[in-house]
Motif scaffolding. Structure first.
Motif, PDB file in Angstrom:
ATOM      1  N   CYS A   1       5.105  14.504   1.723  1.00 29.42           N
ATOM      2  CA  CYS A   1       3.545  14.911   1.733  1.00 29.42           C
ATOM      3  C   CYS A   1       3.226  16.233   1.947  1.00 29.42           C
ATOM      4  CB  CYS A   1       3.066  14.389   3.178  1.00 29.42           C
ATOM      5  SG  CYS A   1       1.494  14.248   3.365  1.00 29.42           S
ATOM      6  N   PRO A   2       2.217  16.783   1.513  1.00 29.77           N
ATOM      7  CA  PRO A   2       1.035  16.080   0.627  1.00 29.77           C
ATOM      8  C   PRO A   2       1.632  16.167  -0.995  1.00 29.77           C
ATOM      9  CG  PRO A   2       0.219  18.348   0.878  1.00 29.77           C
ATOM     10  CD  PRO A   2       1.943  18.373   1.690  1.00 29.77           C
ATOM     11  N   TYR A   3       1.106  14.907  -1.622  1.00 35.11           N
ATOM     12  CA  TYR A   3       1.023  15.085  -2.916  1.00 35.11           C
ATOM     13  C   TYR A   3       0.118  15.802  -3.707  1.00 35.11           C
ATOM     14  CZ  TYR A   3       3.960  10.515  -3.142  1.00 35.11           C
ATOM     15  OH  TYR A   3       4.825   9.706  -3.107  1.00 35.11           O
ATOM     16  N   GLY A   4      -0.883  16.275  -3.074  1.00 37.04           N
ATOM     17  CA  GLY A   4      -2.004  16.958  -3.791  1.00 37.04           C
ATOM     18  C   GLY A   4      -1.806  18.310  -4.273  1.00 37.04           C
ATOM     19  N   ASN A   5      -0.675  19.077  -3.834  1.00 37.09           N
ATOM     20  CA  ASN A   5      -0.343  20.200  -4.329  1.00 37.09           C
ATOM     21  C   ASN A   5       1.057  20.258  -5.054  1.00 37.09           C
ATOM     22  OD1 ASN A   5       1.715  19.860  -2.053  1.00 37.09           O
ATOM     23  ND2 ASN A   5       1.103  21.763  -0.965  1.00 37.09           N
ATOM     24  N   LYS A   6       1.389  18.971  -5.376  1.00 38.07           N
ATOM     25  CA  LYS A   6       2.783  18.875  -6.244  1.00 38.07           C
ATOM     26  C   LYS A   6       2.347  18.485  -7.785  1.00 38.07           C
ATOM     27  CE  LYS A   6       5.523  18.459  -2.612  1.00 38.07           C
ATOM     28  NZ  LYS A   6       4.300  18.533  -1.295  1.00 38.07           N
ATOM     29  N   PRO A   7       3.449  18.934  -8.648  1.00 37.26           N
ATOM     30  CA  PRO A   7       3.246  18.644 -10.123  1.00 37.26           C
ATOM     31  C   PRO A   7       3.054  17.221 -10.400  1.00 37.26           C
ATOM     32  CG  PRO A   7       5.141  20.304  -9.495  1.00 37.26           C
ATOM     33  CD  PRO A   7       4.773  19.511  -8.192  1.00 37.26           C
TER      34      PRO A   7
ATOM     35  N   ILE B   1       0.728  -1.076   0.125  1.00 37.52           N
ATOM     36  CA  ILE B   1      -0.005  -0.067  -0.067  1.00 37.52           C
ATOM     37  C   ILE B   1       0.742   1.382   0.096  1.00 37.52           C
ATOM     38  CG2 ILE B   1      -1.735   1.375   1.238  1.00 37.52           C
ATOM     39  CD1 ILE B   1      -2.957  -1.173   2.528  1.00 37.52           C
ATOM     40  N   LEU B   2       0.742   2.012  -0.794  1.00 40.21           N
ATOM     41  CA  LEU B   2       1.284   3.376  -1.106  1.00 40.21           C
ATOM     42  C   LEU B   2       0.675   4.557  -0.969  1.00 40.21           C
ATOM     43  CD1 LEU B   2       1.325   5.301  -3.694  1.00 40.21           C
ATOM     44  CD2 LEU B   2       2.437   3.168  -4.751  1.00 40.21           C
ATOM     45  N   ASP B   3       1.059   5.594  -0.156  1.00 34.82           N
ATOM     46  CA  ASP B   3       0.313   6.813   0.077  1.00 34.82           C
ATOM     47  C   ASP B   3       1.377   7.887   0.250  1.00 34.82           C
ATOM     48  OD1 ASP B   3      -1.837   8.657   0.171  1.00 34.82           O
ATOM     49  OD2 ASP B   3      -1.671   8.508   2.463  1.00 34.82           O
ATOM     50  N   SER B   4       0.987   9.063   0.050  1.00 34.55           N
ATOM     51  CA  SER B   4       1.757  10.341   0.389  1.00 34.55           C
ATOM     52  C   SER B   4       1.989  10.531   1.774  1.00 34.55           C
ATOM     53  CB  SER B   4       1.230  11.367  -0.206  1.00 34.55           C
ATOM     54  OG  SER B   4      -0.045  11.931   0.446  1.00 34.55           O
TER      55      SER B   4
ATOM     56  N   LEU C   1       6.115  14.973 -10.477  1.00 36.39           N
ATOM     57  CA  LEU C   1       6.640  14.746  -9.326  1.00 36.39           C
ATOM     58  C   LEU C   1       5.814  13.469  -8.535  1.00 36.39           C
ATOM     59  CD1 LEU C   1       8.735  14.930  -6.963  1.00 36.39           C
ATOM     60  CD2 LEU C   1       7.496  16.779  -6.049  1.00 36.39           C
ATOM     61  N   ILE C   2       4.595  13.748  -8.778  1.00 33.47           N
ATOM     62  CA  ILE C   2       3.889  12.696  -7.985  1.00 33.47           C
ATOM     63  C   ILE C   2       4.180  11.275  -8.614  1.00 33.47           C
ATOM     64  CG2 ILE C   2       1.307  11.843  -7.859  1.00 33.47           C
ATOM     65  CD1 ILE C   2       0.581  14.770  -7.515  1.00 33.47           C
ATOM     66  N   GLN C   3       4.301  11.315 -10.260  1.00 33.15           N
ATOM     67  CA  GLN C   3       4.467  10.082 -10.711  1.00 33.15           C
ATOM     68  C   GLN C   3       5.904   9.559 -10.520  1.00 33.15           C
ATOM     69  OE1 GLN C   3       5.098   9.234 -15.525  1.00 33.15           O
ATOM     70  NE2 GLN C   3       2.891   9.594 -14.874  1.00 33.15           N
ATOM     71  N   SER C   4       6.982  10.211 -10.321  1.00 34.72           N
ATOM     72  CA  SER C   4       8.088   9.642 -10.035  1.00 34.72           C
ATOM     73  C   SER C   4       8.143   9.363  -8.875  1.00 34.72           C
ATOM     74  CB  SER C   4       9.361  10.968 -10.282  1.00 34.72           C
ATOM     75  OG  SER C   4       9.060  11.956  -9.282  1.00 34.72           O
ATOM     76  N   ARG C   5       7.408   9.923  -7.721  1.00 40.50           N
ATOM     77  CA  ARG C   5       7.764   9.359  -6.367  1.00 40.50           C
ATOM     78  C   ARG C   5       6.709   8.125  -6.254  1.00 40.50           C
ATOM     79  NH1 ARG C   5      11.672  10.108  -3.445  1.00 40.50           N
ATOM     80  NH2 ARG C   5      10.104   9.588  -1.716  1.00 40.50           N
TER      81      ARG C   5
END
Length: 263
Positions: free
Chosen positions: A42-48, A10-13, A51-55
């Protein structure tokens, strides 16, 4: 004997995906789970989106190294921007999250739905595709609201009290005043605030999230078995913070807590 083929990742920010872990545990009590919360980012929600994809790639690869053979992307923002790329890149099943627009469209009586979500989720093509499929044909209205403070509150272990109530009033109250009778909790952090949200908006407002549905889908991909199943929870952030938060968010759930570095 445990089958390593059954191990779930399970993955999350951050710690929000623990709400999904709780639902997965109910469905699959005997399957080992590795959870990684990427709290350093964290958080991913305000990231490009890039970046979300690479993380998401980096965390998924770590989970696969740990033995995960099915991975739950317990983050709406990561699902929006990375789940299809993850499915194309790795030869294992990925179960994603999405705002519960479809069930909300079936439950609303007023025809007005409020969606509480992250900026990334609301801006994503997947979300707009959901509106096109389930909202527009029925002539329903959706009001969206980014809720950055909700993630911060949960990551701080603050699930109730004046600060939480103030944030709920700021984000949710205008939706209710505009006629919304159904609110979608569009981020895995938000179910931890369910009681506080319900107390502010009132008992007549329906709150919907997709944690149980995601756990049900995961269970359809993974065979349960009798045996001792361990839960390992890893954070890329501060271990002391996780050790403080975990008993608050997941009381009575035994787990091994670790810090991990993911470049």
């Amino acid at each position: 004997m445990q089958s390593t083929d059954n191990t779930i990742g399970i993955l999350d920010s951050g710690v929000g995906g623990l709400s999904v872990l709780l639902e997965v545990r109910k469905k699959l009590p005997h399957v080992p789970v590795h959870y990684i919360g990427d709290s350093e980012w964290c958080p991913y929600g305000n990231k490009p989106a890039e970046l979300i994809q690479s993380r998401s790639y980096a965390v998924a690869e770590e989970l696969i190294e740990m033995g995960a053979r099915t991975i739950v992307v317990a983050c709406n923002s990561a699902t929006i921007h990375a789940v299809e790329a993850l499915r194309a890149r790795y030869p294992i099943p990925f179960v994603g999250m999405e705002p519960a627009v479809k069930p909300a469209s079936q439950c609303t009586r007023s025809g007005i739905i409020g969606v509480l979500a992250t900026e990334a989720s609301i801006a994503g093509e997947k979300f707009h595709a959901l509106l096109k499929t389930h909202i527009h044909p029925k002539g329903l209205k959706v009001i969206t609201q980014p809720c950055p403070d909700f993630v911060t509150l949960v990551e701080d272990g603050m699930l109730s009290g004046p600060k939480v109530e103030a944030a709920v009033r700021e984000y949710a109250h205008p939706m209710v005043e505009a006629g919304a009778d159904t609110l979608v909790l569009g981020c895995t952090h938000y179910p931890f605030l369910r009681e506080s949200i319900q107390s502010v908006v009132g008992p007549d407002i329906q709150l919907i999230d997709t944690g149980e549905a995601v756990a049900r889908r995961t269970a359809s991909l993974v065979e349960d078995y009798e045996g001792l199943a361990t839960i390992s929870v890893h954070t890329t952030g501060n271990l002391a913070c996780l050790e403080r938060l975990f008993p608050i968010l997941c009381p009575s759930l035994p787990a091994h807590l670790h810090q991990i570095t993911i470049a």
